[in-house]
Design a protein around this motif. Structure first.
Motif, PDB file in Angstrom:
ATOM      1  N   ALA A 273      83.721  58.181  16.090  1.00  0.00           N
ATOM      2  CA  ALA A 273      84.899  59.001  15.786  1.00  0.00           C
ATOM      3  C   ALA A 273      84.758  60.432  16.291  1.00  0.00           C
ATOM      4  O   ALA A 273      85.712  60.999  16.843  1.00  0.00           O
ATOM      5  CB  ALA A 273      85.158  58.995  14.277  1.00  0.00           C
ATOM      6  N   ALA A 274      83.589  61.026  16.100  1.00  0.00           N
ATOM      7  CA  ALA A 274      83.405  62.441  16.451  1.00  0.00           C
ATOM      8  C   ALA A 274      83.712  62.741  17.918  1.00  0.00           C
ATOM      9  O   ALA A 274      84.461  63.679  18.213  1.00  0.00           O
ATOM     10  CB  ALA A 274      81.990  62.891  16.081  1.00  0.00           C
ATOM     11  N   PRO A 275      83.156  61.970  18.876  1.00  0.00           N
ATOM     12  CA  PRO A 275      83.453  62.277  20.288  1.00  0.00           C
ATOM     13  C   PRO A 275      84.943  62.162  20.619  1.00  0.00           C
ATOM     14  O   PRO A 275      85.481  62.963  21.396  1.00  0.00           O
ATOM     15  CB  PRO A 275      82.642  61.238  21.056  1.00  0.00           C
ATOM     16  N   LYS A 276      85.620  61.160  20.034  1.00  0.00           N
ATOM     17  CA  LYS A 276      87.042  60.969  20.318  1.00  0.00           C
ATOM     18  C   LYS A 276      87.882  62.109  19.755  1.00  0.00           C
ATOM     19  O   LYS A 276      88.807  62.602  20.410  1.00  0.00           O
ATOM     20  CB  LYS A 276      87.503  59.617  19.763  1.00  0.00           C
ATOM     21  N   LEU A 277      87.583  62.510  18.522  1.00  0.00           N
ATOM     22  CA  LEU A 277      88.320  63.621  17.921  1.00  0.00           C
ATOM     23  C   LEU A 277      88.072  64.916  18.676  1.00  0.00           C
ATOM     24  O   LEU A 277      88.983  65.718  18.886  1.00  0.00           O
ATOM     25  CB  LEU A 277      87.921  63.789  16.452  1.00  0.00           C
ATOM     26  N   GLN A 278      86.809  65.116  19.077  1.00  0.00           N
ATOM     27  CA  GLN A 278      86.467  66.324  19.822  1.00  0.00           C
ATOM     28  C   GLN A 278      87.210  66.368  21.152  1.00  0.00           C
ATOM     29  O   GLN A 278      87.717  67.423  21.562  1.00  0.00           O
ATOM     30  CB  GLN A 278      84.963  66.382  20.063  1.00  0.00           C
ATOM     31  N   ALA A 279      87.314  65.218  21.815  1.00  0.00           N
ATOM     32  CA  ALA A 279      88.001  65.158  23.100  1.00  0.00           C
ATOM     33  C   ALA A 279      89.506  65.393  22.954  1.00  0.00           C
ATOM     34  O   ALA A 279      90.132  66.011  23.815  1.00  0.00           O
ATOM     35  CB  ALA A 279      87.751  63.801  23.760  1.00  0.00           C
ATOM     36  N   LYS A 280      90.068  64.912  21.845  1.00  0.00           N
ATOM     37  CA  LYS A 280      91.516  65.012  21.669  1.00  0.00           C
ATOM     38  C   LYS A 280      91.962  66.349  21.081  1.00  0.00           C
ATOM     39  O   LYS A 280      92.948  66.939  21.525  1.00  0.00           O
ATOM     40  CB  LYS A 280      92.004  63.865  20.776  1.00  0.00           C
ATOM     41  N   PHE A 281      91.235  66.824  20.057  1.00  0.00           N
ATOM     42  CA  PHE A 281      91.686  68.019  19.331  1.00  0.00           C
ATOM     43  C   PHE A 281      90.785  69.234  19.530  1.00  0.00           C
ATOM     44  O   PHE A 281      91.167  70.349  19.182  1.00  0.00           O
ATOM     45  CB  PHE A 281      91.773  67.720  17.827  1.00  0.00           C
ATOM     46  N   GLY A 282      89.574  69.034  20.034  1.00  0.00           N
ATOM     47  CA  GLY A 282      88.618  70.124  20.126  1.00  0.00           C
ATOM     48  C   GLY A 282      87.735  70.185  18.889  1.00  0.00           C
ATOM     49  O   GLY A 282      88.054  69.620  17.837  1.00  0.00           O
ATOM     50  N   THR A 283      86.613  70.867  19.015  1.00  0.00           N
ATOM     51  CA  THR A 283      85.622  70.921  17.931  1.00  0.00           C
ATOM     52  C   THR A 283      86.161  71.610  16.687  1.00  0.00           C
ATOM     53  O   THR A 283      86.012  71.105  15.568  1.00  0.00           O
ATOM     54  CB  THR A 283      84.354  71.654  18.415  1.00  0.00           C
ATOM     55  N   ILE A 284      86.786  72.751  16.850  1.00  0.00           N
ATOM     56  CA  ILE A 284      87.194  73.571  15.702  1.00  0.00           C
ATOM     57  C   ILE A 284      88.270  72.869  14.873  1.00  0.00           C
ATOM     58  O   ILE A 284      88.150  72.750  13.646  1.00  0.00           O
ATOM     59  CB  ILE A 284      87.678  74.955  16.169  1.00  0.00           C
ATOM     60  N   LYS A 285      89.326  72.379  15.518  1.00  0.00           N
ATOM     61  CA  LYS A 285      90.388  71.686  14.791  1.00  0.00           C
ATOM     62  C   LYS A 285      89.853  70.439  14.101  1.00  0.00           C
ATOM     63  O   LYS A 285      90.212  70.141  12.954  1.00  0.00           O
ATOM     64  CB  LYS A 285      91.531  71.309  15.741  1.00  0.00           C
ATOM     65  N   SER A 286      88.984  69.703  14.796  1.00  0.00           N
ATOM     66  CA  SER A 286      88.426  68.473  14.220  1.00  0.00           C
ATOM     67  C   SER A 286      87.570  68.781  12.999  1.00  0.00           C
ATOM     68  O   SER A 286      87.636  68.078  11.977  1.00  0.00           O
ATOM     69  CB  SER A 286      87.595  67.730  15.266  1.00  0.00           C
ATOM     70  N   MET A 287      86.738  69.830  13.080  1.00  0.00           N
ATOM     71  CA  MET A 287      85.913  70.218  11.931  1.00  0.00           C
ATOM     72  C   MET A 287      86.785  70.603  10.745  1.00  0.00           C
ATOM     73  O   MET A 287      86.511  70.188   9.610  1.00  0.00           O
ATOM     74  CB  MET A 287      84.998  71.389  12.313  1.00  0.00           C
ATOM     75  N   CYS A 288      87.820  71.377  10.988  1.00  0.00           N
ATOM     76  CA  CYS A 288      88.722  71.793   9.908  1.00  0.00           C
ATOM     77  C   CYS A 288      89.390  70.589   9.243  1.00  0.00           C
ATOM     78  O   CYS A 288      89.489  70.518   8.017  1.00  0.00           O
ATOM     79  CB  CYS A 288      89.786  72.765  10.426  1.00  0.00           C
ATOM     80  N   MET A 289      89.817  69.610  10.065  1.00  0.00           N
ATOM     81  CA  MET A 289      90.431  68.402   9.514  1.00  0.00           C
ATOM     82  C   MET A 289      89.453  67.643   8.622  1.00  0.00           C
ATOM     83  O   MET A 289      89.803  67.217   7.516  1.00  0.00           O
ATOM     84  CB  MET A 289      90.909  67.489  10.649  1.00  0.00           C
ATOM     85  N   MET A 290      88.217  67.470   9.108  1.00  0.00           N
ATOM     86  CA  MET A 290      87.226  66.711   8.344  1.00  0.00           C
ATOM     87  C   MET A 290      86.857  67.416   7.038  1.00  0.00           C
ATOM     88  O   MET A 290      86.687  66.778   5.993  1.00  0.00           O
ATOM     89  CB  MET A 290      85.964  66.495   9.199  1.00  0.00           C
ATOM     90  N   LEU A 291      86.741  68.737   7.086  1.00  0.00           N
ATOM     91  CA  LEU A 291      86.397  69.494   5.884  1.00  0.00           C
ATOM     92  C   LEU A 291      87.518  69.427   4.849  1.00  0.00           C
ATOM     93  O   LEU A 291      87.253  69.300   3.640  1.00  0.00           O
ATOM     94  CB  LEU A 291      86.077  70.947   6.245  1.00  0.00           C
ATOM     95  N   ILE A 292      88.759  69.494   5.293  1.00  0.00           N
ATOM     96  CA  ILE A 292      89.882  69.381   4.364  1.00  0.00           C
ATOM     97  C   ILE A 292      89.900  68.002   3.718  1.00  0.00           C
ATOM     98  O   ILE A 292      90.074  67.865   2.496  1.00  0.00           O
ATOM     99  CB  ILE A 292      91.221  69.659   5.086  1.00  0.00           C
ATOM    100  N   LEU A 293      89.700  66.965   4.526  1.00  0.00           N
ATOM    101  CA  LEU A 293      89.710  65.596   3.989  1.00  0.00           C
ATOM    102  C   LEU A 293      88.551  65.370   3.011  1.00  0.00           C
ATOM    103  O   LEU A 293      88.717  64.701   1.986  1.00  0.00           O
ATOM    104  CB  LEU A 293      89.642  64.592   5.142  1.00  0.00           C
TER     105      LEU A 293
END
Length: 399
Positions: free
Chosen positions: A266-286
C-alpha cells in the motif's frame, strides 16, 4: 520502457537481492518477533507476578527508553567495529537479556532485563536498516520496503508464537526469543561478509546535531507523537480484550499481517499517487479515528479486536512512508539519520505504554485510547504544518 516493464524490473530487483541482504532480512524478522511476542502474555504476567497493568507496561517503557537513548551510540559502535560485529553484538545482548527476563522472579527484574534487551535491539535495528539500504539493489525506497516487510513479518509471527509459548508458561516467550536469536546470530556469523567500515568515525553527538535539520526534527517529532498512540494499542489493548494467550496471539497476528502487507504494497502506491506528506496525513488521521473508536466502545471486546487488526493497515503504511522520508530528508549519513529519528521516536514509545495504563488506573479504560488518538492527531498537525521542511522528499521520489 513501459510502466509494466518498469514494474517487472522493480519486482525482479526486489527478489534478486544479494545473499547478505536476505540474511539481514531474516535476522530482522527474528529480532522484531521479540516486540510482538510479549503482547499475549501481558495479562498473564500481571496475574502471576501480582503486578498492576501500569507496572507490566514498563516492560515496553524500559525497552523503548534504552533503545532510544542507545541509538546515540549505534553509529559510534558500528563505525569502529563494523556493521557485521555491531549486528552480532546487538544479538548477543538480546540473547542474554531475554533469557534472564525469562528466569526472573519479579516484575522489576523483568523491567530491568528488558532495558538490557533494548540496548541489544538498538545496536541491531539501526545498523540493520542502514545495512539493507546500503547493500540492497533497486534504490533506497525498495530497500526500506524490504526492511519494513521484515519488521511486519516479525511483528505478525511474534504474537502467534508468543501466544503458543505463553499458554505453557509466561516465561516461554522470553526463552523463545533467546533461542531464535541464537539462530539469527549463527546465520549472520556464517553468511554475512565483512562490510567496509566508514572512512569517518561517528561521534555520539552526530545524531543530536542531525536534528538541527528541520525536516528530520519534524519527522522525529511526528513519530514521537504517533508512537504514544502506537504503544497505547500495543500495551493497553490486551487488558480490555478479555482474551487468553491464544486469543491475544491471533488478534495481534492479524494486526501484524495487516501491518506487513500494507508496508510492502500500500505505501508505495499511495506515495506514487498522493505523495509522502498527504499519504502520511491520511494514515495518521485514520489511525487517530481508530483509537478514538476504541476509546468510545472500550466495553465491546469485539469492536476493540476489530480496531486493533484494522489499525495495522494504517500503521504499516505510515511506517514505510515515514522511514523512507527520514532516509531522504536531511543531508547526513543514513545511519546517522536513522539513529536521530529513532532516538526521538522511541522516547515516545517509552512514554506511551506507561501513560496509557496509568490513565486507565486513575480514570477509566476509555481515557487511554482517547488520549492516544489526540497524540496521533497532533502528529498529523506536525506533518501538515511542517510541509515546507519535508516537501522536497516528494520531489526526490518524483511526485
Amino acid at each position: 520502457m513501459s510502466k509494466r516493464e518498469e514494474l517487472l524490473t522493480a519486482q525482479n530487483q526486489q527478489v534478486k537481492q544479494p545473499l547478505v541482504v536476505w540474511v539481514i532480512f531474516a535476522a530482522t524478522i527474528i529480532s522484531f518477533m521479540g516486540l510482538g511476542l510479549v503482547d499475549p502474555i501481558l495479562p498473564a504476567i500481571a496475574e502471576k507476578l501480582h503486578a498492576s497493568p501500569s507496572q507490566v507496561s514498563l516492560l515496553f517503557s524500559s525497552y523503548n527508553l534504552i533503545t532510544g537513548v542507545a541509538m546515540l551510540i549505534t553509529g559510534v559502535v558500528s563505525s569502529r567495529i563494523g556493521i557485521k560485529w555491531t549486528l552480532l553484538t546487538g544479538i548477543l545482548f538480546t540473547i542474554c537479556f531475554s533469557a534472564l527476563a525469562g528466569s526472573s522472579h519479579g516484575i522489576w527484574q523483568i523491567v530491568g532485563f528488558r532495558g538490557g534487551w533494548g540496548l541489544g535491539n538498538s545496536l541491531f535495528i539501526a545498523t540493520a536498516l542502514s545495512a539493507i539500504v546500503g547493500l540492497a539493489l533497486g534504490g533506497t525506497a525498495k530497500a526500506i520496503i524490504l526492511y519494513e516487510a521484515a519488521i511486519g513479518l516479525g511483528i505478525s509471527v511474534g504474537p502467534l508464537l508468543g501466544g503458543e509459548l505463553g499458554s505453557i508458561s509466561w516465561r516461554g516467550p522470553f526463552y523463545g526469543v533467546s533461542v531464535l536469536m541464537v539462530v539469527a546470530f549463527l546465520a549472520l556469523l556464517l553468511k554475512m561478509p565483512q562490510v567496509e567500515k566508514p572512512k569517518v568515525k561517528s561521534s555520539i553527538l552526530d545524531p543530536i546535531k542531525a536534528l538541527k535539520y528541520p525536516g528530520l526534527l519534524r519527522l522525529g517529532l511526528t513519530a514521537f507523537l504517533y508512537n504514544i498512540g502506537f504503544f497505547t494499542l500495543m500495551a493497553f489493548a490486551p487488558f480490555v480484550m478479555h482474551l487468553d494467550e491464544h486469543g491475544l496471539g491471533y488478534v495481534f497476528l492479524g494486526w501484524g499481517l495487516c501491518l506487513a502487507i500494507t508496508s510492502v504494497f500500500a505505501a508505495p502506491k499511495l506515495q506514487a499517487k498522493f505523495g509522502t506528506i498527504k499519504s502520511m496525513c491520511m494514515m495518521l488521521i485514520l489511525f487517530a479515528l481508530t483509537l478514538l473508536s476504541m476509546g468510545i466502545w472500550t466495553n465491546s471486546s469485539s469492536i476493540v479486536i476489530i480496531c486493533v487488526i484494522v489499525a495495522g493497515l494504517f500503521l504499516g503504511t505510515n511506517n514505510t512512508l515515514i522511514t523512507t522520508a527520514v532516509m531522504q530528508v536531511a543531508p547526513v549519513e543514513r545511519a546517522t539519520a536513522s539513529a536521530a529519528y529513532s532516538f526521538v521516536r522511541f522516547i515516545g514509545g517509552a512514554i506511551g505504554p506507561w501513560l496509557a495504563n496509568k490513565l486507565a488506573e486513575t480514570y477509566n479504560p476509555h481515557v487511554p485510547f482517547i488520549t492516544g488518538a489526540g497524540f496521533v492527531f497532533l502528529a498529523m498537525i506536525v506533518v501538515a504544518l511542517g510541509r515546507k521542511h519535508i516537501q522536497h522528499v516528494d520531489k526526490i521520489s518524483g511526485h
